[in-house]
Design a protein around this motif. Structure first.
Motif, PDB file in Angstrom:
ATOM      1  N   GLU A 265      43.446  39.041  40.535  1.00  9.66           N
ATOM      2  CA  GLU A 265      43.834  40.272  39.814  1.00  9.66           C
ATOM      3  C   GLU A 265      42.703  41.292  39.822  1.00  9.66           C
ATOM      4  O   GLU A 265      42.931  42.484  40.023  1.00  9.66           O
ATOM      5  N   GLU A 266      41.470  40.808  39.589  1.00  4.41           N
ATOM      6  CA  GLU A 266      40.350  41.755  39.558  1.00  4.41           C
ATOM      7  C   GLU A 266      40.111  42.354  40.951  1.00  4.41           C
ATOM      8  O   GLU A 266      39.719  43.515  41.073  1.00  4.41           O
ATOM      9  N   SER A 267      40.387  41.584  42.002  1.00  5.79           N
ATOM     10  CA  SER A 267      40.247  42.132  43.357  1.00  5.79           C
ATOM     11  C   SER A 267      41.332  43.157  43.648  1.00  5.79           C
ATOM     12  O   SER A 267      41.080  44.155  44.316  1.00  5.79           O
ATOM     13  N   LEU A 268      42.533  42.902  43.146  1.00  2.26           N
ATOM     14  CA  LEU A 268      43.609  43.886  43.325  1.00  2.26           C
ATOM     15  C   LEU A 268      43.225  45.208  42.669  1.00  2.26           C
ATOM     16  O   LEU A 268      43.584  46.276  43.132  1.00  2.26           O
ATOM     17  N   ARG A 269      42.503  45.103  41.562  1.00  2.00           N
ATOM     18  CA  ARG A 269      42.033  46.324  40.907  1.00  2.00           C
ATOM     19  C   ARG A 269      40.816  46.906  41.625  1.00  2.00           C
ATOM     20  O   ARG A 269      40.790  48.078  41.966  1.00  2.00           O
ATOM     21  N   PHE A 270      39.835  46.062  41.880  1.00  2.00           N
ATOM     22  CA  PHE A 270      38.511  46.531  42.314  1.00  2.00           C
ATOM     23  C   PHE A 270      38.536  47.170  43.696  1.00  2.00           C
ATOM     24  O   PHE A 270      37.962  48.221  43.926  1.00  2.00           O
ATOM     25  N   ASN A 271      39.171  46.532  44.639  1.00  2.00           N
ATOM     26  CA  ASN A 271      39.276  47.135  45.972  1.00  2.00           C
ATOM     27  C   ASN A 271      40.492  46.593  46.723  1.00  2.00           C
ATOM     28  O   ASN A 271      40.377  45.877  47.710  1.00  2.00           O
ATOM     29  N   THR A 272      41.630  46.980  46.230  1.00  2.00           N
ATOM     30  CA  THR A 272      42.867  46.589  46.894  1.00  2.00           C
ATOM     31  C   THR A 272      42.883  47.119  48.330  1.00  2.00           C
ATOM     32  O   THR A 272      42.260  48.137  48.629  1.00  2.00           O
ATOM     33  N   SER A 273      43.598  46.434  49.203  1.00  2.00           N
ATOM     34  CA  SER A 273      43.680  46.935  50.588  1.00  2.00           C
ATOM     35  C   SER A 273      44.602  48.143  50.677  1.00  2.00           C
ATOM     36  O   SER A 273      44.436  49.000  51.526  1.00  2.00           O
ATOM     37  N   ALA A 274      45.583  48.249  49.777  1.00  6.80           N
ATOM     38  CA  ALA A 274      46.515  49.393  49.803  1.00  6.80           C
ATOM     39  C   ALA A 274      45.900  50.545  49.018  1.00  6.80           C
ATOM     40  O   ALA A 274      46.168  50.742  47.846  1.00  6.80           O
ATOM     41  N   GLN A 275      45.040  51.305  49.679  1.00  7.87           N
ATOM     42  CA  GLN A 275      44.279  52.339  48.977  1.00  7.87           C
ATOM     43  C   GLN A 275      45.097  53.581  48.655  1.00  7.87           C
ATOM     44  O   GLN A 275      44.895  54.219  47.635  1.00  7.87           O
ATOM     45  N   ARG A 276      45.976  53.987  49.577  1.00 10.61           N
ATOM     46  CA  ARG A 276      46.662  55.278  49.408  1.00 10.61           C
ATOM     47  C   ARG A 276      48.068  55.229  49.998  1.00 10.61           C
ATOM     48  O   ARG A 276      48.246  54.728  51.104  1.00 10.61           O
TER      49      ARG A 276
END
Lengths: 386, 107
Positions: A265-276
């Motif tokens: 979950e923290e990775s999904l927040r911190f630097n998810t691959s779907a940026q934009r």
């Protein structure tokens, strides 16, 4: 003069300083480089995601949309049709419905880790996450096992954009065409011999007697393959980057694997691959003193909203104990990622098995090469030490 | 801005003003109100934002979709006649003051 250029390799490598400026000074920013507006604050992105009548997906959701795709995938169809299409496959991809994926995921992960036994160093992308995600999608979609490397290579290529021409280059379009052709053959074959897999369920579905159009089936299948292979592997790579960048996190996860979902979950927040992702403005809208006109495109910078201090204090710190809710790692609203339960399960199993096999895993110091993409962010290679 | 009253399973009440158009689920998760998860990010796909809507407000809610109805069969806590998924309810002037009761568990 501040610029925000989603085509630049610097943004591929590290968009976060630019995001901070956008949030603080230009919350509704016209990017001349992208020729689109950029929304970067969590609140504004959520507002746009909720208001699909003003911020439509029907003109495409990729920052550089692929030709002929808009309007024919789940992600590029607005409600109410979207909701009916999505309901067709939603039931098959809930957490409960996917319990059957656990055992195959474990055995696939173990198989690929076994092959790495005795190695001092390996590329996590080429030698683990790619192989693992391809095998999972083969299982879920019952894909023919031949040509799988090529399927993956094409999936990775089609999401990229040429940073110089700021368009999809011939190689990217060729990959997309290849994938359409692959999907077309698959759909034909599956119509003749339907099975229990996710693709068969989708292909055979009817809504109130209204069959999906062939183009919708084809492009949705193309998108599901792309997401299942490229996006999942990309995110998993970011997750392992975070875990190896923070040895204390790795140690905590080795000592207590129950914490792995928190790391995800923290990775999904911190630097998810779907940026934009992008939307199209349907009616004149004024925000932070800027007026967006009908027909203007808007980038929703999920990766920036996820670092918004208003919602996530100390947002630039990777904090295993944060348990973030409301992050935009899977987008949000009606178009939030269809594969959230698949992604969470696949990542959990992968990290569990990986840290069992390599409890001292660490990152090899290297200059990472980042995928050139206006939507997604992940390294092309991640060398790790056993 | 419409006000939403969140009542936790053990009876604690939290009052929030939500921007019009924000969902009841988003209001909870973005403001640290415990008891609502929202795992699927609001696409009506996980039933971890299950809530019980106070009877006084029930009739004012938009009708539930077939999909929400099916998802509500998968809730962790018991489904009741006033069960809804809070990602499918947007804060509006008409719902100003709505009372939302949280279930015992979401997963």
């Amino acid at each position: 003069m501040f610029r925000f250029n989603p085509y630049s390799p610097e943004i591929d490598a590290d968009p976060f300083p630019a995001y901070a400026t956008l949030r603080a000074e230009y919350p509704c920013f016209w990017s001349e480089d992208a020729e689109m507006w950029v929304l970067s604050r969590h609140k504004d992105i959520v507002m746009a995601l909720n208001d699909w009548e003003t911020f439509s997906s029907a003109k495409g959701n990729l920052v550089n949309e692929l030709p002929g795709r808009a309007g024919s995938t789940l992600g590029t169809t607005d409600p109410p049709r979207h909701d009916r299409l999505r309901a067709l496959i939603q039931k098959a991809v809930t957490k409960r419905a996917l319990a059957h994926l656990m055992a195959p995921a474990q055995s696939v992960a173990q198989k690929h880790l076994e092959a790495l036994k005795g190695r001092d160093q390996f590329d996590f992308v080429a030698e683990f996450s790619s192989k693992y995600t391809v095998d999972l999608i083969v299982y879920l979609f019952d894909l023919p096992p031949a040509d799988l490397e090529i399927v993956r290579d094409k999936a990775v290529m089609m999401v990229q954009t040429d940073p110089v021409t700021r368009q999809k280059g011939p190689e990217h379009l060729a990959a997309y065409e290849w994938m359409r052709e692959y999907a077309a053959n698959l759909v034909q074959e599956r119509k003749k011999n339907p099975g229990e897999d996710l693709l068969s369920q989708f292909i055979l579905s009817e809504i109130d007697g209204d069959k999906l159009k062939d183009e919708e089936i084809l492009l949705t299948v193309t998108t599901l393959i792309m997401a299942g292979i490229e996006s999942l592997s990309g995110f998993m790579t970011m997750l392992i980057k975070n875990i190896t960048d923070h040895p204390e996190v790795r140690e905590a996860l080795v000592a207590n694997p129950d914490l792995i979902p928190d790391a995800i979950e923290e990775s999904l927040r911190f630097n998810t691959s779907a940026q934009r992702f992008r939307r199209c403005v349907m009616k004149e809208t004024t925000l932070h003193g800027q007026t967006m006109k009908p027909g203007d495109f808007v980038i929703l910078a999920y990766g920036s909203g996820n670092r918004d201090e208003e919602v996530f204090p100390n947002a630039d710190v990777y904090d295993l104990s944060r348990k973030p809710k409301g992050h935009l790692g899977f987008g949000g609203g009606v178009h939030a990622c269809l594969g959230t339960a698949i992604a969470r399960l696949a990542c959990k199993v992968a990290v569990e098995e990986l840290l069992k096999a390599f409890p001292n895993l660490s990152k090899v110091d290297q200059e990472l090469r980042w995928m050139p993409s206006t939507n997604f962010r992940s390294p092309l290679e991640l060398q790790v030490k056993a | 801005m419409p006000t939403v009253n969140y009542v936790s399973f053990d009876g604690q009440s939290t009052q929030l003003e939500l921007a019009e158009g924000m969902t009841i689920m988003q209001g909870a998760v973005m403001n640290g109100v415990e008891g609502i998860e929202g795992e699927c990010s609001g696409s009506c796909a996980c039933a971890t934002c299950h809530c019980y809507v106070d009877d006084a407000w029930l009739a004012k809610l938009p009708e539930m979709s077939e999909n929400e109805d099916e998802m509500l069969d998968d809730t962790a806590s018991e489904r009741k006649p006033n069960s809804r998924l809070s990602c499918q309810i947007k804060a509006t002037a008409e719902l100003d003051g709505i009372v939302i009761h949280m279930p015992e568990e979401q997963e």
